[in-house]
Design a protein around this motif. Structure first.
Motif, short mmCIF file in Angstrom:
data_model
loop_
_atom_site.label_atom_id
_atom_site.label_comp_id
_atom_site.label_asym_id
_atom_site.label_seq_id
_atom_site.Cartn_x
_atom_site.Cartn_y
_atom_site.Cartn_z
N ASN A 1 30.77 42.69 42.04
CA ASN A 1 29.95 41.72 41.43
C ASN A 1 28.25 42.31 41.52
O ASN A 1 27.12 41.34 42.31
N LYS B 1 29.24 45.20 36.86
CA LYS B 1 29.77 44.84 35.56
C LYS B 1 29.32 45.51 34.25
O LYS B 1 29.67 45.78 33.43
N GLU C 1 40.75 40.96 34.99
CA GLU C 1 39.18 41.97 35.53
C GLU C 1 39.19 41.02 36.50
O GLU C 1 38.92 39.97 36.31
N GLU C 2 38.72 41.44 37.55
CA GLU C 2 38.47 40.99 38.80
C GLU C 2 36.75 41.58 39.76
O GLU C 2 36.77 42.59 39.08
N TYR C 3 36.41 40.96 39.49
CA TYR C 3 35.11 41.41 41.02
C TYR C 3 35.45 40.82 41.96
O TYR C 3 35.24 39.89 42.07
N VAL D 1 33.23 40.68 45.83
CA VAL D 1 31.25 40.13 46.85
C VAL D 1 31.27 41.89 47.10
O VAL D 1 31.68 42.47 47.83
N PRO E 1 28.01 43.77 48.74
CA PRO E 1 29.18 45.42 49.28
C PRO E 1 30.23 44.56 50.80
O PRO E 1 30.02 44.99 51.20
N GLN F 1 33.20 42.76 50.64
CA GLN F 1 33.89 42.36 51.20
C GLN F 1 34.81 43.95 51.06
O GLN F 1 34.67 44.99 49.92
N LEU F 2 35.59 43.82 52.05
CA LEU F 2 36.54 45.52 51.83
C LEU F 2 37.79 45.32 52.42
O LEU F 2 38.58 46.46 51.88
N ASP F 3 38.42 43.99 52.02
CA ASP F 3 39.35 43.84 51.95
C ASP F 3 39.83 43.78 50.13
O ASP F 3 39.69 42.77 50.14
N PHE F 4 40.24 44.56 50.24
CA PHE F 4 41.33 44.60 48.33
C PHE F 4 42.34 43.80 48.02
O PHE F 4 43.01 44.26 47.14
N ALA G 1 44.45 40.48 47.44
CA ALA G 1 44.70 39.64 46.38
C ALA G 1 43.71 40.23 45.21
O ALA G 1 44.75 40.37 44.62
N GLU G 2 43.05 41.09 45.26
CA GLU G 2 42.80 41.91 43.73
C GLU G 2 43.89 42.54 43.80
O GLU G 2 44.76 42.60 42.17
N LYS H 1 46.92 40.87 42.57
CA LYS H 1 46.98 40.18 41.06
C LYS H 1 46.79 41.68 40.32
O LYS H 1 47.54 41.52 38.69
#
Lengths: 305, 390
Positions: B168, B173, B190-192, B194, B196, B198-201, B203-204, B207
């Motif tokens: 994000n 973008k 489409e997921e953004y 946090v 720099p 956020q390092l664990d993906f 949840a994304e 989805k």
């Protein structure tokens, strides 16, 4: 529905990992009354040790056990050489000294392992996704993190609540002068507690290593979360750290998972997808603020001093 | 008496000379030299230094002095360092910039002081469009172009639907928007995340898996790309949802990504094996000068940035006060780029080819990137029309 199950598992896994980090921190902070900003550095060292030992021994399990031992020893050495001289000092002095340790560890790692970072590859038996209920499969390694962290939590509970050492730790949390006056070797107790805290941080770091990369400064972001957790849970309380860590893990993950869709009901799609990550990362701080207003001692404070 | 008069006159003239026309060519270089992404900054510095070596560390007959500054990947720090380089060091050129948000924060300082700024990586859409400036040049690309090329490749492969994940911030973008502008299939989600921190993906990725899209597209530069590929493989998605990327697999992350990166296509304007003499020399000398390291596209762009600056300084014979002449020279892109030929659009963004790259084992048994095909030829970014410059 199944998505909710899977996202909750993600939240639980993240929360339990944070618990390992926060448990060590709350032991040191709550019982020894020592502000250790270098806790995140021990987390980083655990990850670096694990990557190195796994590569040397060519065995994942053996390497991890060695790394755990190495972090424990490092913690004890650190306490013996540097930190025990700071117990009587002001919190501000402790913050300054341990902040210096962060810089020291980061540069030491840069010298020894280089700036590029390491990777800790998983053995094949941990890389496959496991089917938990029909339609939901979950990474085996993340399941093993949940299992290990729950086992450690149970073990910590037993040690702290059911053993003589645990009794002394609890007594130390409520009144450190008194247990010293009773003829307990408080120096040794503190060294042991610090070593245990270091080993827990190392365990969190080495378990996170295969998911993230092993890199300089990896402990700094996550340390903030650990502090948030012990503030929410109540300083010095293992039970508080456990519950608060799971709260924080869940709120963070579920926020990231569902907030964008919720916001899309009210906002345009592009505004929602931009605002959601920012908002979801604020949620836990919001929670902390509310807890501090309602219960300044945290949700489950250790016995009154 | 007469002699003293002339001496005094010369002294006054010397004092009156603008600081920029001194005896050395001063270049400021802003990049990230601390924290987890310091490896990128190091590569940019290594390549810039190599370019200076190749020039005998002189431009237009004058010695070159480079001042490297660390932005710590933070926009506010980058802006401060830019101000310091321009106002107190009085540099003739400023170059570097990995991150779009750092560049956007620093841009006004450079433009207002009429200092030439060469972006060696960041290519935010604003810079190509409404914020374009006669004093700003790029030796990289506009952010959207690389994912646009990837979108075209996905069309060629007949991909029907995709789930997008990116960080994000400005570049994240742009990247996702770039892919959407050329991809003809359906964008399911489409997921953004946090950036720099956020390092664990997890949840994304969950989805994405539940969206039933056919494929995933991501943009994660640096260590975040390593982490994304780890988690993507551990979630067992590699067999189910093919991954398409921009700026996620490169020579810096490959040694950490290892097998995870095999079979994951990327798009790029420079690959280490591009067949031109300049590039061969660059790659060989880089590996000689920095044993154990390999150059990346970040480095290739920095190498070109040094060459672009050199071309301008040579054209004015070292008199860096002649800004209009230097600008006219740089607009010609009159140097041998390691990516082969390119020319500038009116917004000073290169018009160039984009290639498909694949991960292979090279002669040393190490993983390396290889050019497979040319996806687009002479691509101009889609914001050029919004740039008011002529």
């Amino acid at each position: 529905m199944l998505v909710l199950v899977e996202q909750s598992l993600n939240g639980l896994q993240f929360g339990l990992l944070l618990f390992l980090l926060a448990a060590g921190l709350t032991l040191v902070f709550g019982i020894m009354d020592f502000v250790n900003l270098a806790h995140g550095s021990l987390y980083m060292m655990g990850a670096y040790f694990a990557a190195t030992f796994v590569a040397w021994t060519n065995s994942f399990v053996l390497g991890i056990l060695l790394a755990l031992g190495a972090t424990l020893l490092l913690g004890i050495a650190l306490e013996f050489i540097a930190l025990r001289h700071l117990y009587g000092r002001d919190h501000l002095d402790q913050v300054l000294a341990t902040f210096g340790l962060i810089l020291f560890f980061n540069d030491a790692v840069r010298l020894i392992w280089g700036p590029a970072g390491l990777s800790l590859p998983l053995p094949a038996w941990l890389t496959v996704p496991v089917q938990i209920v029909p339609g939901v499969s979950y990474p085996a390694y993340r399941l093993s993190i949940i299992a290990v962290a729950l086992a450690v939590a149970a073990l910590l509970y037993l040690v702290v609540m059911r053993t003589r050492v645990g009794m002394l730790i609890r007594a130390g949390a409520s009144n450190r002068e008194m247990i010293g006056a009773l003829g307990i070797n408080i120096k040794l107790l503190f060294t042991l507690v610090f070593g245990l805290g270091a080993a827990l941080a190392g365990l969190a770091g080495l378990m996170q290593a295969p998911i993230l990369t092993v890199q300089i400064g990896m402990g700094e972001n996550i340390l903030i979360l650990a502090f948030v957790i012990i503030v929410i849970g109540g300083i010095g309380s293992i039970r508080g750290a456990f519950l608060a860590a799971i709260f924080v893990g869940m709120i963070d993950t579920l926020g990231r998972a569902f907030l964008p869709d919720l916001l899309r009901m009210a906002l345009s799609s592009s505004a929602a997808s931009t605002a959601a990550p920012a908002l979801s990362s604020m949620l836990i701080y919001l929670l902390m603020a509310i807890v501090l207003v309602v219960r300044p001692e945290g949700l489950f404070p250790a016995a009154k001093r | 008496m007469k002699k003293a008069f002339w001496l005094a006159g010369a002294a006054v003239l010397a004092l009156a000379q603008p600081a920029s026309a001194g005896d050395t060519i001063k270049i400021g270089f802003v990049s990230t030299f601390s924290g987890p992404t310091a490896v990128i900054g190091n590569d940019m510095r290594n390549s810039f230094e190599l370019a200076l070596d190749h020039m005998g560390r002189k431009m237009g007959g004058k010695p070159v002095e480079v001042i490297y500054e660390d932005d710590g990947q933070k926009p506010d720090v980058g802006k401060q360092k830019t101000e310091k380089l321009i106002q107190s060091d009085k540099v003739d050129f400023i170059a570097g910039y990995i991150w779009s948000n750092v560049l956007l924060a620093s841009l006004k300082t450079a433009v207002d002081s009429k200092t030439f700024l060469i972006s060696a990586n960041a290519g935010p859409s604003q810079l190509a469009g409404e914020l374009c400036s006669p004093y700003v040049f790029s030796t990289s690309w506009q952010n959207d172009q690389t994912p646009q090329a990837m979108g075209q490749y996905m069309n060629q492969k007949g991909v029907k639907s995709v789930f997008l994940i990116g960080p994000n911030y400005a570049a994240g973008k742009d990247m996702l928007a770039g892919l959407k502008s050329t991809f003809k299939g359906q964008v399911v989600g489409e997921e953004y995340t946090v950036w720099p921190s956020q390092l664990d993906f997890s949840a994304e990725l969950t989805k994405a898996k539940n969206s039933k899209a056919e494929s995933i597209f991501v943009f994660y530069p640096g260590a975040a790309g390593v982490q994304f590929l780890n988690q993507y493989a551990q979630a067992g998605l590699k067999a189910q949802m093919p991954l398409y990327t921009a700026f996620t697999v490169d020579e810096l992350s490959l040694p950490l990504q290892k097998e995870n990166a095999i079979g994951i296509p990327g798009a790029q304007q420079w690959v280490n094996d591009l067949p031109n003499a300049e590039n061969k020399k660059f790659v060989e000398d880089y590996r000689k000068k920095y044993p154990g390291l390999r150059p990346t596209y970040y480095g290739a762009q920095s190498y070109d940035a040094a060459q672009l600056i050199n071309s301008a300084v040579v054209a004015v014979k070292g008199d860096t006060a002649k800004k209009d002449e230097m600008k006219a020279e740089m607009e010609k892109a009159n140097f041998k780029s390691v990516r082969g030929a390119f020319r500038y659009g009116k917004n000073h963004i290169p018009i160039q080819n984009f290639y498909l790259q694949d991960v292979v084992k090279d002669a040393d048994g190490q993983l390396s990137l290889k050019t497979v095909a040319t996806i687009v030829k002479d691509d101009q970014d889609r914001f050029a029309d919004k740039c008011p410059m002529k």
